[in-house]
Design a protein around this motif. Structure first.
Motif, PDB file in Angstrom:
ATOM      1  N   ALA A 648       0.682  -1.181  -0.012  1.00  0.00           N
ATOM      2  CA  ALA A 648      -0.029   0.283  -0.047  1.00  0.00           C
ATOM      3  C   ALA A 648       0.675   1.295  -0.352  1.00  0.00           C
ATOM      4  O   ALA A 648       0.609   2.086  -0.646  1.00  0.00           O
ATOM      5  CB  ALA A 648      -1.137  -0.206   1.094  1.00  0.00           C
ATOM      6  N   ASP A 649       1.858   1.582   0.653  1.00  0.00           N
ATOM      7  CA  ASP A 649       2.817   2.551   0.639  1.00  0.00           C
ATOM      8  C   ASP A 649       4.213   2.425  -0.501  1.00  0.00           C
ATOM      9  O   ASP A 649       4.004   3.795  -0.834  1.00  0.00           O
ATOM     10  CB  ASP A 649       3.578   2.201   1.976  1.00  0.00           C
ATOM     11  CG  ASP A 649       4.386   1.060   2.399  1.00  0.00           C
ATOM     12  OD1 ASP A 649       3.658   0.221   1.491  1.00  0.00           O
ATOM     13  OD2 ASP A 649       5.077   0.943   3.375  1.00  0.00           O
ATOM     14  N   ASP A 653       4.307   3.802  -7.027  1.00  0.00           N
ATOM     15  CA  ASP A 653       6.249   2.913  -7.701  1.00  0.00           C
ATOM     16  C   ASP A 653       4.808   2.041  -8.102  1.00  0.00           C
ATOM     17  O   ASP A 653       5.811   1.746  -9.251  1.00  0.00           O
ATOM     18  CB  ASP A 653       6.555   3.066  -6.454  1.00  0.00           C
ATOM     19  CG  ASP A 653       6.817   4.699  -5.503  1.00  0.00           C
ATOM     20  OD1 ASP A 653       7.882   4.901  -6.200  1.00  0.00           O
ATOM     21  OD2 ASP A 653       6.592   5.003  -4.824  1.00  0.00           O
ATOM     22  N   ILE A 654       4.342   1.149  -8.085  1.00  0.00           N
ATOM     23  CA  ILE A 654       4.436   0.106  -8.919  1.00  0.00           C
ATOM     24  C   ILE A 654       3.437   0.572  -9.813  1.00  0.00           C
ATOM     25  O   ILE A 654       3.715   0.116 -10.789  1.00  0.00           O
ATOM     26  CB  ILE A 654       2.988  -0.848  -7.812  1.00  0.00           C
ATOM     27  CG1 ILE A 654       3.999  -1.309  -6.167  1.00  0.00           C
ATOM     28  CG2 ILE A 654       2.804  -1.680  -7.793  1.00  0.00           C
ATOM     29  CD1 ILE A 654       3.567  -2.048  -5.364  1.00  0.00           C
ATOM     30  N   ASP A 655       2.297   0.993  -9.362  1.00  0.00           N
ATOM     31  CA  ASP A 655       1.794   1.469 -11.094  1.00  0.00           C
ATOM     32  C   ASP A 655       2.729   2.225 -11.744  1.00  0.00           C
ATOM     33  O   ASP A 655       2.537   2.081 -13.296  1.00  0.00           O
ATOM     34  CB  ASP A 655       0.976   2.837 -10.849  1.00  0.00           C
ATOM     35  CG  ASP A 655      -0.402   3.043 -10.848  1.00  0.00           C
ATOM     36  OD1 ASP A 655      -1.276   2.465 -12.174  1.00  0.00           O
ATOM     37  OD2 ASP A 655      -1.224   4.319 -11.402  1.00  0.00           O
ATOM     38  N   ARG A 668      -4.658 -12.983   2.117  1.00  0.00           N
ATOM     39  CA  ARG A 668      -4.897 -12.949   3.441  1.00  0.00           C
ATOM     40  C   ARG A 668      -4.178 -11.811   4.120  1.00  0.00           C
ATOM     41  O   ARG A 668      -4.290 -11.656   5.788  1.00  0.00           O
ATOM     42  CB  ARG A 668      -3.441 -13.621   3.563  1.00  0.00           C
ATOM     43  CG  ARG A 668      -3.117 -15.267   3.053  1.00  0.00           C
ATOM     44  CD  ARG A 668      -1.688 -16.425   4.064  1.00  0.00           C
ATOM     45  NE  ARG A 668      -2.147 -17.458   3.766  1.00  0.00           N
ATOM     46  CZ  ARG A 668      -0.901 -18.575   5.159  1.00  0.00           C
ATOM     47  NH1 ARG A 668       0.121 -18.115   5.410  1.00  0.00           N
ATOM     48  NH2 ARG A 668      -1.391 -19.572   4.547  1.00  0.00           N
ATOM     49  N   SER A 669      -4.699 -10.762   3.552  1.00  0.00           N
ATOM     50  CA  SER A 669      -4.500  -9.790   4.100  1.00  0.00           C
ATOM     51  C   SER A 669      -5.853  -8.659   4.082  1.00  0.00           C
ATOM     52  O   SER A 669      -5.827  -7.445   4.131  1.00  0.00           O
ATOM     53  CB  SER A 669      -3.308  -8.774   2.705  1.00  0.00           C
ATOM     54  OG  SER A 669      -3.673  -8.585   1.591  1.00  0.00           O
ATOM     55  N   ASN A 670      -6.381  -9.404   3.422  1.00  0.00           N
ATOM     56  CA  ASN A 670      -8.111  -9.033   3.942  1.00  0.00           C
ATOM     57  C   ASN A 670      -8.170  -7.585   2.888  1.00  0.00           C
ATOM     58  O   ASN A 670      -8.571  -7.010   3.174  1.00  0.00           O
ATOM     59  CB  ASN A 670      -8.291  -8.320   5.536  1.00  0.00           C
ATOM     60  CG  ASN A 670      -8.545  -9.519   5.966  1.00  0.00           C
ATOM     61  OD1 ASN A 670      -8.786 -10.889   6.447  1.00  0.00           O
ATOM     62  ND2 ASN A 670      -8.020  -9.050   7.405  1.00  0.00           N
ATOM     63  N   PHE A 671      -7.426  -7.412   1.503  1.00  0.00           N
ATOM     64  CA  PHE A 671      -7.893  -6.940   0.663  1.00  0.00           C
ATOM     65  C   PHE A 671      -7.616  -5.502   0.862  1.00  0.00           C
ATOM     66  O   PHE A 671      -8.418  -4.737   0.510  1.00  0.00           O
ATOM     67  CB  PHE A 671      -9.427  -7.989  -0.088  1.00  0.00           C
ATOM     68  CG  PHE A 671      -9.046  -8.694  -1.072  1.00  0.00           C
ATOM     69  CD1 PHE A 671      -8.875  -9.013  -1.710  1.00  0.00           C
ATOM     70  CD2 PHE A 671     -10.266  -9.681   0.101  1.00  0.00           C
ATOM     71  CE1 PHE A 671      -9.030 -10.225  -2.337  1.00  0.00           C
ATOM     72  CE2 PHE A 671      -9.653 -11.092  -0.484  1.00  0.00           C
ATOM     73  CZ  PHE A 671      -9.644 -11.578  -1.250  1.00  0.00           C
ATOM     74  N   LYS A 672      -6.714  -5.497   2.034  1.00  0.00           N
ATOM     75  CA  LYS A 672      -6.516  -4.159   2.908  1.00  0.00           C
ATOM     76  C   LYS A 672      -5.556  -3.023   1.736  1.00  0.00           C
ATOM     77  O   LYS A 672      -5.835  -1.642   1.106  1.00  0.00           O
ATOM     78  CB  LYS A 672      -5.438  -3.830   4.243  1.00  0.00           C
ATOM     79  CG  LYS A 672      -6.153  -4.381   4.834  1.00  0.00           C
ATOM     80  CD  LYS A 672      -5.075  -4.804   6.141  1.00  0.00           C
ATOM     81  CE  LYS A 672      -5.453  -5.430   7.642  1.00  0.00           C
ATOM     82  NZ  LYS A 672      -4.701  -5.335   8.225  1.00  0.00           N
ATOM     83  N   ILE A 673      -4.936  -4.089   0.435  1.00  0.00           N
ATOM     84  CA  ILE A 673      -4.896  -2.966  -0.633  1.00  0.00           C
ATOM     85  C   ILE A 673      -5.659  -2.459  -1.647  1.00  0.00           C
ATOM     86  O   ILE A 673      -5.375  -1.553  -2.537  1.00  0.00           O
ATOM     87  CB  ILE A 673      -4.236  -3.601  -1.581  1.00  0.00           C
ATOM     88  CG1 ILE A 673      -2.254  -3.075  -2.755  1.00  0.00           C
ATOM     89  CG2 ILE A 673      -5.123  -4.832  -2.675  1.00  0.00           C
ATOM     90  CD1 ILE A 673      -1.755  -4.206  -3.541  1.00  0.00           C
ATOM     91  N   LEU A 674      -6.831  -2.660  -1.688  1.00  0.00           N
ATOM     92  CA  LEU A 674      -8.184  -2.536  -2.275  1.00  0.00           C
ATOM     93  C   LEU A 674      -8.512  -0.613  -2.774  1.00  0.00           C
ATOM     94  O   LEU A 674      -8.617   0.190  -2.933  1.00  0.00           O
ATOM     95  CB  LEU A 674      -9.480  -3.384  -2.257  1.00  0.00           C
ATOM     96  CG  LEU A 674      -9.006  -4.066  -2.718  1.00  0.00           C
ATOM     97  CD1 LEU A 674     -10.242  -5.132  -2.348  1.00  0.00           C
ATOM     98  CD2 LEU A 674      -8.828  -4.133  -4.175  1.00  0.00           C
ATOM     99  N   ASP A 675      -7.796  -0.178  -0.528  1.00  0.00           N
ATOM    100  CA  ASP A 675      -8.401   0.869  -0.284  1.00  0.00           C
ATOM    101  C   ASP A 675      -7.131   1.860  -1.036  1.00  0.00           C
ATOM    102  O   ASP A 675      -7.190   2.685  -1.450  1.00  0.00           O
ATOM    103  CB  ASP A 675      -8.854   1.242   0.806  1.00  0.00           C
ATOM    104  CG  ASP A 675      -9.930   0.565   1.929  1.00  0.00           C
ATOM    105  OD1 ASP A 675     -10.762   0.458   1.044  1.00  0.00           O
ATOM    106  OD2 ASP A 675      -9.706  -0.019   2.614  1.00  0.00           O
ATOM    107  N   ALA A 676      -5.825   1.341  -0.774  1.00  0.00           N
ATOM    108  CA  ALA A 676      -4.639   2.473  -1.665  1.00  0.00           C
ATOM    109  C   ALA A 676      -4.765   2.198  -2.650  1.00  0.00           C
ATOM    110  O   ALA A 676      -4.035   3.620  -3.534  1.00  0.00           O
ATOM    111  CB  ALA A 676      -3.631   1.263  -1.350  1.00  0.00           C
TER     112      ALA A 676
END
Length: 754
Positions: A648-649, A653-655, A668-676
């Protein structure tokens, strides 16, 4: 001067623990038999350390899956859903690690993340508001007693309360600070029980001290240990850090009542400067991490002795490894395929024990002409790395334009939509299919010369045809060939590149029972011949659907190799990028329209301190990936995959990697990355993994359907792909086929309602 290590490889010299644990999972042996294997390995490893003359021998560093999980279980950090299964303690432990699906219930595994800047993965403890943190386990005490009964007085080791609570995930309103008082009580009880058992030293690992810490966090650390250390009684406490320096908390650390402080002088760039600026207390012992616990090159005794000469002015020193030896292979003894000229330059875990003793003896004998020092000086006087002038010229000739793909991502998306004609929510897999015993045996027979290359290839083609037929049969949209020819996503490519060396049994634990055999970069890297083209193009002839070409990216190949130490990792990565670029262009030229370039380990070498992220890593790692695909046509769709790290942080850069599609581990991370992704209006198409492949569970259609709807509540349907969260290599055939059928059915149901 005494010697110490922080931890030792636990899977065994020949992966005995891995095989025993997997037999237990298959119900081929009992829990008692698994425990017996663990006990036998512990005793063997302790005795090895004794025989090698190590003075401080750890216990508690052994684990059936993960030591962070061990600490959580020891301290009752077990969510209620696992307790409700009413399984045995060992079965509950493995339910936390792998998930559980059976008569007692159905639970997913805990999240799994990279352990700081290594390729080891730890299980993330989950803490609810009603979690009662307290001492309930026995493992730490029974293993100490076990060693003592064998005549070996060990130093137990446990992850410290500050790091444990900082790494945990919290479900509710409470945070780490709300559990410190309970942790103090629990750790004080550990102190008492170990002291009563005759323990002299306890090692408390606090690697979180090498991270960027706020003043509030430093104060929290100080408060915890001010209260805790008054309860240590006769027990001596070593606080152990590794993977960097402790610049944010050094002054507080040396003022606390620790008896020993372990500091990293290999990766800790500012460690020596901290000592020189602020001093080191005379009443404490410095456990100096001077033997590299993460790389496999021999220690340069001259450089280390120069450092130790400076350190001796600060008082009593113990020679130590920079981190646990968990991160290097067990021993060189089994490497019969490499010449002595090569192996003379390497030190695996057992050989690093010898290095500690060598340094101890050299310091005791100041004569510079002694044989141990002279042999090391002679070794480092040799030329060992092979250079490739053509590769160096290519690197020097790179311009800014070589890292830019045209046209833009938006323009390419339109072209690719027309060319590929995929439905919304296209389904695919990450690449590999199960590596059955039959597949492994075919590869082993070929390597041993028991079958011809033609026989080996024909077998793989049969498996590819079966795999393609299965994927077409269940209705996947973008297919893969299954990777039956590949032993490992990095080792396979390394074997086909010039500049690499390979081992036979140099296994390193990645997580649980998963071990990898990192290749060794021995010289400049180049590609002589195509690597994947033949199998990918063959697979494409079997279907009219798009067939993904499957490659590993340069940053991941570098991060999952043992790198050279004479040039920067940036230069090695650019060499790899040019080699993989050649493979990309060959795949494209042979009609492969979708090419996946995995960067699973992109974050792995990200500096632990955020201030160093761009200048020391991202400013060249992201362009290195772009270099790989910058010359392809607009119609060629570039995918990449990333897993088991927190992204997420660095999501912007990934984009900027400028891939067309990125798949993430997310389940496994409860889709927290979606908010980012939503927060920055992520431009790249994305495939958040809809189920966890590291668990033997089979997700239902309804479960995946619910997951997809949650994803679509945050991301545009035009940008979402549907896939598992990682490759399927380690899974069984039946669970893989059932899970993928459910994935396709769920995608079609959601697709029909959009």
């Amino acid at each position: 001067m005494k010697t110490s290590i922080i931890g030792f490889p636990r899977v065994g010299e020949l992966r005995e623990l891995k095989f025993a644990t997997e037999k237990y999972f298959r119900k081929e042996i009992s829990a008692e038999e698994l425990e017996a294997t663990g006990k036998e390995l512990r005793k063997k490893h302790w005795q090895l350390l004794v025989d090698q003359g190590i003075d401080f021998i750890p216990s508690g560093d052994f684990s059936f899956f993960d030591t962070t999980l061990d600490a959580a279980v020891l301290l009752n950090i077990v969510p209620k859903k696992y307790q409700a299964l009413q399984l045995s303690p060992l079965e509950t432990y493995f339910a936390l690690a792998r998930g559980y699906q059976g008569a007692s219930g159905d639970v997913t595994a805990l999240a799994m993340k990279k352990w700081f800047n290594t390729n080891y993965h730890y299980m993330v403890p989950e803490i609810d508001d009603d979690t009662e943190l307290k001492l309930v386990g026995e493992k730490l005490f029974t293993t100490f007693k076990e060693a003592k009964e064998a005549g070996i007085n060990t130093r137990p080791t446990i992850i410290g309360p500050f790091t444990l609570l900082k790494l945990a995930t919290y479900h509710g309103t409470k945070q780490a600070v709300d559990f410190y008082e309970d942790a103090i009580i629990a750790y004080a009880q550990i102190f008492d029980r170990l002291a009563e058992a005759g323990c002299q030293w306890l090692q408390i690992d606090e690697p979180a001290l090498v991270l960027d810490l706020s003043p509030a966090e430093v104060q929290q650390f100080k408060n915890v240990y001010q209260k805790l250390l008054v309860k240590k009684s006769t027990l001596k406490i070593l606080v152990q850090t590794y993977f960097g320096d402790v610049r944010d908390a050094y002054k507080e650390l040396i003022d606390l009542a620790f008896d020993g402080i372990g500091l990293d002088f290999v990766e800790g760039r500012k460690t020596l400067r901290l000592l020189e600026k602020y001093g080191f207390p005379e009443n404490k012992i410095l456990f100096a991490g001077i033997v590299n616990g993460k790389n496999i090159w021999k220690n340069n005794y001259k450089e280390t002795l120069t450092l130790l000469e400076k350190l001796q002015s600060f008082g009593e020193i113990v020679l130590n490894t920079s981190c646990s030896l968990l991160h290097v292979p067990f021993t060189l003894v089994n490497e019969t395929g490499l010449t002595k000229k090569v192996t003379d330059h390497f030190a695996f875990a057992v050989e690093k024990l010898t290095e500690l003793n060598d340094l101890k003896q050299i310091i005791a004998n100041k004569d510079e002409n002694q044989p141990l020092l002279k042999a090391n000086l002679d070794l480092f006087a040799q030329e060992r790395f092979s250079k490739n002038d053509h590769v160096l010229q290519q690197i020097n000739a790179l311009t800014e334009q070589d890292f830019i793909r045209v046209p833009s991502l938006t323009e390419r998306a339109v072209v690719q939509k027309d060319t590929l004609k995929l439905p919304i929510l296209p389904t695919t897999t990450i690449g590999s299919f199960p590596q059955t015993n039959e597949v492994k045996q075919n590869r082993a027979k070929f390597k041993k010369g028991e079958i011809t290359e033609a026989q080996y290839t024909e077998f793989n083609k049969i498996k590819i045809a079966e795999c393609v037929a299965f994927q077409e049969g269940i209705g996947l949209d973008v297919l893969v060939h299954g990777e039956f020819e590949r032993n490992d996503m990095v080792e396979y490519f390394g074997e086909s590149l010039d500049g690499y060396l390979f081992t036979e049994k140099a296994w390193v634990q990645s997580y649980g029972t998963r071990c990898v055999k990192p290749p060794i970069i021995w010289g400049d890297i180049s590609r002589s011949n195509p690597i994947t083209v033949a199998y990918s193009t063959y697979a494409q002839t079997l279907t009219d659907k798009p067939m993904k070409g499957m490659l590993t990216g340069p940053v991941t190949i570098l991060n999952w190799s043992f790198p050279r130490e004479d040039i920067s990792i940036r230069e090695s990565t650019l060499q790899l990028a040019l080699a993989i670029q050649e493979e990309v262009l060959d795949l494209e030229a042979n009609g492969i329209e979708i090419i996946q370039i995995d960067e699973a380990a992109l974050r792995e070498k990200l500096p632990l301190r955020q201030t160093d992220w761009h200048s020391e890593y991202l400013d060249w790692a992201i362009p290195a990936f772009r270099l790989v695909h910058s010359k392809v046509q607009p119609t060629t769709q570039i995918h990449t995959h990333m897993c088991y790290s927190e992204f997420a942080d660095i999501i912007q850069d990934i984009d900027n990697m400028d891939a067309d599609v990125i798949s993430f581990e997310a389940s496994r991370s409860n889709f927290k990355i979606l908010d980012a992704l939503k927060a920055i209006d992520f431009q790249t198409q994305v495939g958040p993994g809809v189920y966890d492949i590291h668990s033997p569970r089979i997700p239902s259609v309804e479960e995946i359907e619910t997951t997809l709807r949650n994803i679509l509540s945050k991301l545009s349907v035009e940008k979402v792909w549907v896939n598992p969260d990682c490759g399927l290599k380690t899974r069984g055939v039946l669970e893989t086929e059932a899970s993928l059928k459910n994935l396709v059915l769920a995608a079609k149901k959601v697709r029909g309602g959009v």
